[in-house]
Design an enzyme around this catalytic site. Sequence first.
Site, mmCIF file in Angstrom:
data_model
loop_
_atom_site.group_PDB
_atom_site.id
_atom_site.type_symbol
_atom_site.label_atom_id
_atom_site.label_comp_id
_atom_site.label_asym_id
_atom_site.label_seq_id
_atom_site.Cartn_x
_atom_site.Cartn_y
_atom_site.Cartn_z
ATOM 1 N N TYR B 172 -0.865 1.023 -4.612
ATOM 2 C CA TYR B 172 -1.697 1.296 -5.785
ATOM 3 C C TYR B 172 -0.932 2.197 -6.729
ATOM 4 O O TYR B 172 0.069 2.819 -6.350
ATOM 5 C CB TYR B 172 -3.022 1.960 -5.383
ATOM 6 N N CYS B 173 -1.416 2.282 -7.992
ATOM 7 C CA CYS B 173 -0.803 3.212 -8.929
ATOM 8 C C CYS B 173 -1.856 3.765 -9.865
ATOM 9 O O CYS B 173 -2.842 4.337 -9.422
ATOM 10 C CB CYS B 173 0.386 2.596 -9.660
ATOM 11 N N ARG B 174 -1.671 3.597 -11.192
ATOM 12 C CA ARG B 174 -2.528 4.339 -12.123
ATOM 13 C C ARG B 174 -3.841 3.652 -12.413
ATOM 14 O O ARG B 174 -4.789 4.292 -12.874
ATOM 15 C CB ARG B 174 -1.796 4.556 -13.445
ATOM 16 N N CYS B 178 -1.723 -0.981 -14.644
ATOM 17 C CA CYS B 178 -0.456 -0.308 -14.377
ATOM 18 C C CYS B 178 0.465 -1.291 -13.660
ATOM 19 O O CYS B 178 0.092 -1.918 -12.667
ATOM 20 C CB CYS B 178 -0.716 0.924 -13.512
#
Lengths: 219, 219
Positions: B172-174, B178
């Site tokens: 996962y990220c932002r 993202c």
Amino acid sequence: MKKIVLERVGDVVRALGSGPRLELLEHVSQGERSVERLADAAGLSVANASQHLLKLRAAGFVRSRRDGKAVMYSLADPSVTELVAGLFRHAERTQAEIRAIVADSFGRLDRLEAVSRSELIGRLEEGAVTLLDVRPEDEFALGHLPGALNVRLDQLEARLAELPADREIVAYCRGPYCVLSFEAVAVLRSKGFTVRRLEDGYPEWLAAGLPTESAERAL
Amino acid sequence: MKKIVLERVGDVVRALGSGPRLELLEHVSQGERSVERLADAAGLSVANASQHLLKLRAAGFVRSRRDGKAVMYSLADPSVTELVAGLFRHAERTQAEIRAIVADSFGRLDRLEAVSRSELIGRLEEGAVTLLDVRPEDEFALGHLPGALNVRLDQLEARLAELPADREIVAYCRGPYCVLSFEAVAVLRSKGFTVRRLEDGYPEWLAAGLPTESAERAL
DNA sequence: CAATCATTCAAGCGATTGATTGAAGCATCG
DNA sequence: CGATGCTTCAATCAATCGCTTGAATGATTG
């Protein structure tokens, strides 16, 4: 690439960021109507209203179809109502100026005493309340809560006999910022009726997927 | 009176209707940071970023506090994340241009295969997945999902040994737009790992009220 | 207490937006 | 098939917005 997406989303959001367009959207969410009637309801010139409606359509908030010589606009999706309601809630919570106006003109007490949608559903099942729709007849005809009685605000004092004196009445109109139901509550209380407001209005009921009735054919 | 409220709400909404401000808001929702770092992250001049942040603050989306010589900005309320996410969903659903870009650059398949938040919670309870946070270290330090491993995208190929070959990985990220996690999935799949994306990101997890860990002191 | 640093303010420019007016489309109706 | 009526397009002007530049503010640091 990402900048393009953000800029486009910004365009969509900006389409909502205008007083006249928010007002048009409120009227559109009462039901499908022509440009001319929407312009009239919002107090705009037809050309101006048309332009605003085109922007709302480009941003995906409303849609239009041709019906004879008129172009009828309606809400693109019920979720739009929730989106806009969320923005209003945020604005009211964070903007002191809006809170002040709302508290002033709508009355702090009436807001606190409002009936929530879920509470209303419960009371309707018990058969304990009479629903009163104080919007104009044409909006009522486009759709209203099941079993609601329609009495326009300006006819209310003349038609008191139609209302029950011994049951609670719940009045509603276009939405949480619509003054009609506030004034209806004030009038009826002064006449001795037991009456509260629904905290929001017809569009939110519709957006929640709850059943409605309509005098005209279904959309 | 009502016109004033609508116009003010319009002001608030207009504060969101700008590419640079949406980008700043995305960075702010990763955690509290100074104007300078936010300006850098969004690729804006400091003065320009400061102006945008002031508008976002006036509209109630972020708040600021002074910390030494720096002014730190953070999200005003977790509900802002949901509000903005709703606007992005609406825009993606209704704007063909956005759909095209998203489909193109993010890949249709990866989107469909994304893990939802609720599914991830279930799999975490089973102990069946390894969480991978591919954001920069500083954002990770401000807050991350419990037990997540932090490997920046540009270090991923060098640190493959730290990742389990026999367990599913969820990256996962932002947030949903993202690119970091999309690229991480592509890299890891080519190396033979079993890996999927979380459909949104850290800010949405936080806004949902789910538990997080942080390397620095709590906010 | 003066120097320093991050942020904000103020002014100016180019570009975009909103409202108004008048003309052009477009579907019906006679 | 031409007239009518509702809607949209086009052009205009005033007003606003976004970004830049350079100076001022406010809090720290030596």
